[in-house]
Enzyme design. Structure first.
Site, mmCIF file in Angstrom:
data_model
loop_
_atom_site.group_PDB
_atom_site.id
_atom_site.type_symbol
_atom_site.label_atom_id
_atom_site.label_comp_id
_atom_site.label_asym_id
_atom_site.label_seq_id
_atom_site.Cartn_x
_atom_site.Cartn_y
_atom_site.Cartn_z
ATOM 1 N N LYS A 102 0.841 -1.205 0.000
ATOM 2 C CA LYS A 102 0.000 0.000 0.000
ATOM 3 C C LYS A 102 0.872 1.250 0.000
ATOM 4 O O LYS A 102 0.687 2.151 -0.799
ATOM 5 C CB LYS A 102 -0.899 -0.055 1.236
ATOM 6 N N GLU A 159 10.511 -4.565 4.680
ATOM 7 C CA GLU A 159 10.621 -5.958 4.225
ATOM 8 C C GLU A 159 10.311 -6.067 2.738
ATOM 9 O O GLU A 159 11.049 -6.682 1.965
ATOM 10 C CB GLU A 159 9.637 -6.860 4.993
ATOM 11 N N GLY A 203 -4.907 -2.468 5.345
ATOM 12 C CA GLY A 203 -4.103 -3.590 4.839
ATOM 13 C C GLY A 203 -4.779 -4.937 5.077
ATOM 14 O O GLY A 203 -4.894 -5.769 4.169
ATOM 15 N N ARG A 204 -5.242 -5.173 6.296
ATOM 16 C CA ARG A 204 -5.813 -6.495 6.616
ATOM 17 C C ARG A 204 -7.225 -6.663 6.070
ATOM 18 O O ARG A 204 -7.832 -7.710 6.266
ATOM 19 C CB ARG A 204 -5.772 -6.722 8.124
ATOM 20 N N GLU A 212 -4.901 -7.655 15.012
ATOM 21 C CA GLU A 212 -4.432 -6.305 14.686
ATOM 22 C C GLU A 212 -5.598 -5.324 14.797
ATOM 23 O O GLU A 212 -5.409 -4.150 15.093
ATOM 24 C CB GLU A 212 -3.816 -6.270 13.281
ATOM 25 N N HIS A 252 -4.875 -34.262 16.917
ATOM 26 C CA HIS A 252 -3.789 -35.131 17.376
ATOM 27 C C HIS A 252 -2.676 -34.329 18.022
ATOM 28 O O HIS A 252 -1.567 -34.838 18.197
ATOM 29 C CB HIS A 252 -3.266 -35.961 16.201
ATOM 30 N N LYS A 300 9.201 -1.085 14.420
ATOM 31 C CA LYS A 300 9.747 -0.675 13.118
ATOM 32 C C LYS A 300 10.778 0.428 13.302
ATOM 33 O O LYS A 300 11.857 0.406 12.730
ATOM 34 C CB LYS A 300 8.627 -0.107 12.239
#
Ligand code: G6Q
Length: 542
Positions: A206, A212, A268-269, A354, A385, A505
């Site tokens: 965005k 990263e 973003g999410r 978030e 399991h 950050k």
């Protein structure tokens, strides 16, 4: 509006909790034969059986009252109207506009955004068709066989989850990979067996400034250009961008003709159905992507219009509030019984945590109640399991969401019935358990009886859909988005900012030059951080 804990419904729920906390689901079912039918809601092809929750009709009535007293109706309308409900960032919250059909009107600052949404969708579709038909070729004329999405957080988790979820519908002649971590291993492993001449990178960011993503994007550009003798013209054939930041995209060297935009009112999410879904569209085609959007929209309409007591996202959201705030539950487990949904819990972790991992209200006041629970999970039956032991017999109360489908996309022999038998059995075992008397009656020696007793009374929802189609995926995601919205509204927090990711950050940016400096830098952190940096530097020199 009065603070949450003094609202009449909250007070009534506190008193009601006192009367209900010791009631066992065994008893609630035994006393009420109509319970399963009544405490089931269905809409948009999704059935929610919430009868195995520690609630009665009265609980649901009071929770709905709490939603009303918390202004949920008005808040829903404000979101759909394009009001700037993300107050700390002064932004509208309009992921619902991303799936609004052509012809609808949703305005932000006086501009109808729906035509812009469809313009981008049409451009994405034209591009996806070209790549999928082989008409779009790489620098040397070869068709694109591999697509790598480079992004992180909201620009990665949705695309990965959707690709995995819709793999059945995807173009199997192409390889899709996702690079997110700044750890070089992520890129190295994604690219190692691919031919750069056949590889397209979708740089999804965005802001187009994320450390990263930009680091991985530069590495991708170097890897790509190295194969073409450094010819920068190759970038135009092997890189496209998904971003809101045209200036940074251009600076990186991607022509804005190959950029797909979105808007600051898409968090973003909440962006997997925007241009951030370009890799999804490349995988399943424009028609599949539009089918997914239609599924989202159907759930949006249900959320917007259905009365709260029949409203799936509202009910699920309120149940989370009930357990977090009255039972003191810390977590919710999401357990999809479909291998294709293996990344769905990871996706939901970001969406839920978030969004609702906040400790101050919109007014900036510290809350005196629990907010967003920890979401986690794994696909069934694998989880059975491993960690289900704790859910069945541990000391924590962990509400579970089971997700299952009537039809398998890979109907092999008895597999699907065996899979679904486990969904129903787990929900049954959690709710009803196995009493000491039942265990004894099986001839179990006394000393083992406590170990083999299941207390039960452990709540769960069962979500049942017909089959995992693109539309079903859209409905499921929208269901959780609006459940998150419901919870955030009751808690009075901003579900759409994420200031909590900022501090780390900033600190990392300060430490990078300290790790890379030729001479030992003067360190001004705390003792532990200083020592770790020194040890790391020493280890790198050794
Ligand atoms: C999501 C967050 C966050 C964001 C990433 C990537 O709601 O804002 O996860 O999506 O930090 O950001 P960019 O898309 O700007 O690279």
């Amino acid at each position: 509006m009065p603070p949450l804990t003094v609202r009449p419904a909250w007070k009534a729920l506190q008193a009601h909790y006192g009367t209900l906390k010791d009631a066992h689901l065994r008893q609630l079912f035994a006393d009420d034969p109509g319970r399963a039918d009544r405490l089931t809601a269905a809409a948009a092809g999704v059935l929610l059986d919430y009868s195995k929750n520690r609630v009665t009709d009265e609980t649901v009535r009071l929770l709905v009252q709490l939603a009303e007293e918390s202004g949920l109706r008005g808040h829903i309308d404000a979101m759909f109207r394009g009001d700037k409900i993300n107050a700390t960032e002064n932004r509208a919250v309009l992921h619902v506009a991303l799936r609004a059909p052509k012809g609808e009107t949703i305005t932000v600052d006086g501009v109808n955004v729906v035509p812009e949404v469809h313009q981008v969708l049409d451009r994405m579709a034209a591009f996806a068709d070209k790549v999928r038909s082989g008409q779009w070729t790489g620098h040397t004329g070869k068709p694109i066989r591999n697509v790598i999405n480079v992004g992180i957080g909201g620009s990665d988790l949705g695309p990965v989850m959707a690709y995995e979820a819709l793999r059945h519908y995807s173009d199997r002649s192409r390889t899709f990979r996702f690079v997110s971590n700044v750890d070089g291993t992520d890129f190295a492993e994604a690219a190692r067996d691919l031919d750069p001449a056949e590889t397209l990178f979708v740089i999804s960011s965005k802001t187009f400034t994320t450390l990263e993503t930009m680091t991985n994007a530069r590495t991708a550009r170097d890897w790509s250009l190295a194969a073409f003798g450094g010819d920068a013209k190759a970038v135009a054939r092997h890189f496209v961008a998904v971003s809101t930041n045209a200036a940074e995209v251009t600076k990186f060297g991607i022509d804005t003709a190959n950029m797909f935009g979105f808007w600051d009112w898409v968090g973003g999410r909440y962006s997997m159905d925007s241009a951030i879904g370009l890799s999804t569209m490349l995988a399943v085609g424009p028609a599949g992507f539009r089918e997914m959007l239609a599924g989202f929209h159907e759930m949006d309409e249900h959320f917007r219009t259905a009365p709260f007591e029949k409203n799936l996202p509202v009910l699920m959201g309120l149940l989370n509030v009930w357990y977090a705030d009255f039972f003191g539950s810390q977590t919710v487990a999401v357990l999809p019984y479909d291998q294709y949904l293996k990344r769905f819990p990871a996706y939901l972790q970001q969406l839920t945590m978030e969004s609702n991992g906040k400790r101050v209200t919109l007014a900036g006041v510290e809350v005196d109640y629990q907010t967003g629970p920890v979401f986690w999970g794994e696909p069934g039956t694998n989880g059975q399991h491993s960690f289900y032991q704790l859910i069945h017999q541990g000391t924590h109360l962990i509400p579970c969401d089971f997700v299952g489908f009537a039809h398998s996309l890979n109907p092999l022999g008895r597999h699907h019935d065996l899979l679904m038998a486990n969904v129903f059995a787990q929900a049954e075992a959690l709710a009803f358990g196995k009493t000491a008397e039942q265990v004894k009656a099986e001839g179990v020696p006394d000393h083992l009886v406590p170990h083999k007793t299941f207390p039960g009374n452990r709540p769960s929802n069962v979500l049942l859909l017909d089959r995992l189609t693109p539309a079903a995926l859209g409905k499921l995601v929208a269901l959780y988005e609006h459940s998150v919205f419901t919870q955030g509204t009751v808690w009075g927090i901003d579900s759409f900012d994420q200031w909590g990711v900022e501090l780390g950050k900033v600190l990392a940016q300060r430490i990078v030059p300290e790790l890379e400096a030729a001479n030992d830098p003067e360190l001004k952190h705390d003792g532990s951080t200083n020592a770790l940096i020194r040890r790391y530097r020493a280890a790198r020199r050794a």
